[in-house]
Design a protein around this motif. Structure first.
Motif, short mmCIF file in Angstrom:
data_model
loop_
_atom_site.label_atom_id
_atom_site.label_comp_id
_atom_site.label_asym_id
_atom_site.label_seq_id
_atom_site.Cartn_x
_atom_site.Cartn_y
_atom_site.Cartn_z
N SER A 203 76.92 3.80 59.48
CA SER A 203 76.89 4.85 58.86
C SER A 203 75.93 4.47 57.70
O SER A 203 75.29 5.33 57.20
CB SER A 203 78.25 5.26 58.48
OG SER A 203 78.57 4.29 57.50
N TRP A 204 76.00 3.29 57.16
CA TRP A 204 75.05 2.80 56.12
C TRP A 204 73.65 2.82 56.49
O TRP A 204 72.75 3.46 55.67
CB TRP A 204 75.34 1.54 55.71
CG TRP A 204 74.75 0.85 54.63
CD1 TRP A 204 73.54 0.06 54.51
CD2 TRP A 204 74.96 1.13 53.22
NE1 TRP A 204 73.16 -0.19 53.30
CE2 TRP A 204 73.86 0.46 52.38
CE3 TRP A 204 75.80 1.89 52.49
CZ2 TRP A 204 73.77 0.62 51.18
CZ3 TRP A 204 75.78 1.79 51.17
CH2 TRP A 204 74.86 1.08 50.27
N TYR A 205 73.42 2.53 57.78
CA TYR A 205 71.87 2.58 58.08
C TYR A 205 71.45 4.32 58.16
O TYR A 205 70.49 4.57 57.70
CB TYR A 205 72.03 2.20 59.54
CG TYR A 205 70.57 2.53 60.22
CD1 TYR A 205 69.45 1.87 60.11
CD2 TYR A 205 70.55 3.32 61.10
CE1 TYR A 205 68.26 2.06 60.73
CE2 TYR A 205 69.50 3.78 62.11
CZ TYR A 205 68.25 3.07 61.83
OH TYR A 205 66.94 3.38 62.41
N LEU A 206 72.54 4.97 58.66
CA LEU A 206 71.98 6.56 58.74
C LEU A 206 71.81 7.07 57.50
O LEU A 206 70.88 7.79 57.31
CB LEU A 206 73.31 7.29 59.41
CG LEU A 206 73.43 6.93 60.95
CD1 LEU A 206 74.50 7.87 61.75
CD2 LEU A 206 72.06 7.44 61.73
N SER A 207 72.60 6.65 56.41
CA SER A 207 72.61 7.27 55.06
C SER A 207 71.10 6.87 54.58
O SER A 207 70.54 7.51 53.70
CB SER A 207 73.57 6.67 54.29
OG SER A 207 73.51 5.44 53.96
N SER A 208 70.51 5.82 54.94
CA SER A 208 69.35 5.36 54.36
C SER A 208 68.08 6.12 54.97
O SER A 208 67.09 6.17 54.28
CB SER A 208 68.92 3.83 54.75
OG SER A 208 68.96 3.49 55.99
N LYS A 209 68.46 6.78 55.88
CA LYS A 209 67.33 7.68 56.67
C LYS A 209 67.51 9.24 56.21
O LYS A 209 66.48 9.99 56.45
CB LYS A 209 67.57 7.56 58.35
CG LYS A 209 67.45 6.50 58.85
CD LYS A 209 66.01 5.79 58.73
CE LYS A 209 66.14 4.36 59.40
NZ LYS A 209 64.75 3.78 59.11
N LEU A 210 68.51 9.63 55.54
CA LEU A 210 68.70 11.11 55.08
C LEU A 210 67.56 11.28 53.69
O LEU A 210 67.21 10.55 53.23
CB LEU A 210 70.02 11.21 54.53
CG LEU A 210 71.06 11.29 55.46
CD1 LEU A 210 72.40 11.38 55.03
CD2 LEU A 210 70.81 12.25 56.64
N ASP A 211 66.84 12.56 53.87
CA ASP A 211 65.98 12.81 52.59
C ASP A 211 66.81 14.15 52.30
O ASP A 211 66.26 15.17 52.86
CB ASP A 211 64.70 13.03 53.24
CG ASP A 211 63.76 13.36 52.11
OD1 ASP A 211 64.32 13.19 50.98
OD2 ASP A 211 62.49 13.52 52.35
#
Length: 212
Positions: A203-211
């Protein structure tokens, strides 16, 4: 509302989301490859969110509330029916997440971070499958044997505080059953927590991909 009606409602909301954000399926370029990649991202996100949300609810909210307010044997019987369905759901969701992420990031072309993320997802899948296929059936079988033993001793209907430990001091058979049940239930709980932790890392990785 029946299962089919709920499913159709969810699909309708998803279709409405596409109508309100039509460009989302065209991110990353045009053509069949871009559309397939966008669809894989959507599938991965939905499957991950399902596994994460189900794990959060069952582990930290639903199970605790039921334990506090249901008679202990009733709670155990309910868990015996719910847990196989729960682990089937999150195992399936984890498998879909793994497949979609592996499609988006083939191993030979994936970065080190992406390979770690695939490892986290595979870890979650492995833990969930171990619970679905090994630990949960053993736990449920042992729980039913312990319930029978407790009924013969006149306990198990209490809510909240358990009379098991006090009774086990006078019953070596119950004490031995408690040790066996505690070991297998502990392994099941550990696998569930490890799965949840692996999903938390992702989930931490996915959050870094959000714009946003």
């Amino acid at each position: 509302m029946g299962w089919a009606a709920r499913f159709l409602t969810a699909v309708s909301f998803l279709a409405a989301g596409v109508l309100f954000a039509p460009d989302a399926l065209r991110l990353g370029g045009s053509g069949d490859g871009a559309t397939a990649a966008a669809a894989a991202r959507l599938v991965h996100l939905l499957a991950f969110a399902t596994a994460w949300g189900a794990g959060l609810w069952v582990t930290f909210i639903g199970g605790i509330v039921m334990f506090k307010y249901l008679p202990r044997h009733q709670f155990g019987s309910l868990q015996g029916k719910m847990f196989p369905a729960y682990f089937m759901l999150i195992s399936t969701s984890s498998a879909i997440s793994v497949a979609a992420f592996a499609y988006l990031h083939p191993w030979k072309m994936a970065s080190t971070i992406e390979r770690y993320q695939l490892g986290f997802l595979l870890s979650a899948l492995g833990c969930n499958l171990s619970n679905l296929l090994v630990f949960t059936p053993m736990t449920v079988e042992m729980m039913m044997k312990r319930h029978k033993m407790e009924k013969d001793l006149g306990i198990g209907t209490e809510v909240g505080y358990s009379k098991n430990a006090e009774t086990a001091k006078r019953s070596p058979a119950l004490a031995a059953m408690n040790r066996k049940f505690g070991m297998i239930h502990g392994l099941s709980s550990l696998a569930n927590i490890l799965s949840f932790g692996s999903l938390a890392m992702h989930s931490w990785y996915l959050s870094s991909k959000l714009d946003l």
